[in-house]
Design an enzyme around this catalytic site. Sequence first.
Site, PDB file in Angstrom:
ATOM      1  N   HIS A  34      39.715  19.036  19.624  1.00  0.00           N
ATOM      2  CA  HIS A  34      38.327  19.168  19.188  1.00  0.00           C
ATOM      3  C   HIS A  34      38.129  20.599  18.691  1.00  0.00           C
ATOM      4  CE1 HIS A  34      37.847  21.229  22.994  1.00  0.00           C
ATOM      5  NE2 HIS A  34      38.238  20.147  23.651  1.00  0.00           N
ATOM      6  N   GLU A  35      36.891  20.912  18.295  1.00  0.00           N
ATOM      7  CA  GLU A  35      36.603  22.246  17.731  1.00  0.00           C
ATOM      8  C   GLU A  35      37.021  23.378  18.667  1.00  0.00           C
ATOM      9  OE1 GLU A  35      35.454  23.818  14.790  1.00  0.00           O
ATOM     10  OE2 GLU A  35      36.062  21.838  14.125  1.00  0.00           O
ATOM     11  N   HIS A  37      39.668  23.546  20.614  1.00  0.00           N
ATOM     12  CA  HIS A  37      41.089  23.829  20.361  1.00  0.00           C
ATOM     13  C   HIS A  37      41.258  24.509  18.999  1.00  0.00           C
ATOM     14  CE1 HIS A  37      41.497  20.124  22.991  1.00  0.00           C
ATOM     15  NE2 HIS A  37      42.257  20.983  23.632  1.00  0.00           N
ATOM     16  N   GLY A 148      41.410  28.642  26.368  1.00  0.00           N
ATOM     17  CA  GLY A 148      39.946  28.613  26.369  1.00  0.00           C
ATOM     18  C   GLY A 148      39.373  29.096  27.694  1.00  0.00           C
ATOM     19  N   ASP A 151      38.289  26.522  30.752  1.00  0.00           N
ATOM     20  CA  ASP A 151      39.128  26.354  31.943  1.00  0.00           C
ATOM     21  C   ASP A 151      39.385  27.755  32.506  1.00  0.00           C
ATOM     22  OD1 ASP A 151      39.531  23.467  31.839  1.00  0.00           O
ATOM     23  OD2 ASP A 151      40.551  23.891  29.961  1.00  0.00           O
TER      24      ASP A 151
HETATM   25  O1  PAF Z   1      44.499  23.215  29.151  1.00  0.00           O
HETATM   26  C1  PAF Z   1      45.359  22.350  28.846  1.00  0.00           C
HETATM   27  O2  PAF Z   1      45.224  21.604  27.899  1.00  0.00           O
HETATM   28  C2  PAF Z   1      46.603  22.230  29.693  1.00  0.00           C
HETATM   29  O3  PAF Z   1      46.323  22.474  31.041  1.00  0.00           O
HETATM   30  C3  PAF Z   1      47.765  23.112  29.210  1.00  0.00           C
HETATM   31  C4  PAF Z   1      47.437  24.571  29.292  1.00  0.00           C
HETATM   32  C5  PAF Z   1      48.113  22.743  27.773  1.00  0.00           C
HETATM   33  C6  PAF Z   1      49.011  22.857  30.066  1.00  0.00           C
HETATM   34  O4  PAF Z   1      49.404  21.533  30.030  1.00  0.00           O
END
Ligand code: PAF
Length: 281
Positions: A34-35, A37, A148, A151
Amino acid sequence: MKTETTIQGLSASLNPARASRKIIGFVPTMGNLHEGHLNLVREARKLCDVVVVSIFVNPIQFGPNEDFDNYPRTLEQDSHLLAEVGCDIVFAPSVEQMYGHQPRLTNISVAEITNDLCGLQRPGHFDGVAVVVTKLFNIVQPNYAFFGQKDYQQLAVIKQLVRDLNMPIDVIGVPITRAADGLALSSRNGYLSEQDRKTAPTIYKTLKLAEENLQKGQNLSDVLVQIRADLTAAGFEVDYVEARTPMLQKIDQFDQDVVLFVAAKLGKTRLIDNLQIKHSS
Ligand code: PAF
């Protein structure tokens, strides 16, 4: 844009860039982009000569009752989006490619900061993240890696891991991307029913109201109680509402910068969000 599915293939693609000392930026993802990422990729594009994005749904970070099997796998759509924002190489390995040489006897555990917040509800989750991110870092060997701030705890774990193990990588935290109504973008938002999608922005609204109340001098613990009450009244099943310092230490008064954390379920969908609040002194 190239797509590589094997570690060998990725190395072959990256070797010329490594030989000419190009700056390699890396965005690890589980796909279903999504945006949020895409903004990580845009940040990487600004700083780096070559941008690698991994798409790998990592089985070892999912608990037995979590959504590993149903996690959306949308490689074709993701690849189109990545090409548009200037990704150079997509690394999309299979589980076999990443974990084929069973048994894996090495684990990576970042202590203390993982025994809190999401770590309490998801035992082993951050170990699974630490293992896969370490493997991906070793495979890609980036100069910069982008995560991001949504998280926030994951970002703190990765920063600690990189510092503790002297990994030669700069970890960059990128601010949360939100929908127009304030909902933090997440792959899991797609699981929300139409009605729940309308309710979901309440999390951000309660966090912003909490910020206002803290700035007005309201007590931190009262503010946390209020967030919980507002979310429960809106129909959420609250998992936690917590305040921590930016380094994830416990805090009971708003006498320094604070981060408010929420995890709450709407139906079966667990949403997380956080808000960093500056203390003006
Ligand atoms: O944040 C995520 O999408 C996942 O935890 C990651 C960092 C790609 C590890 O699998």
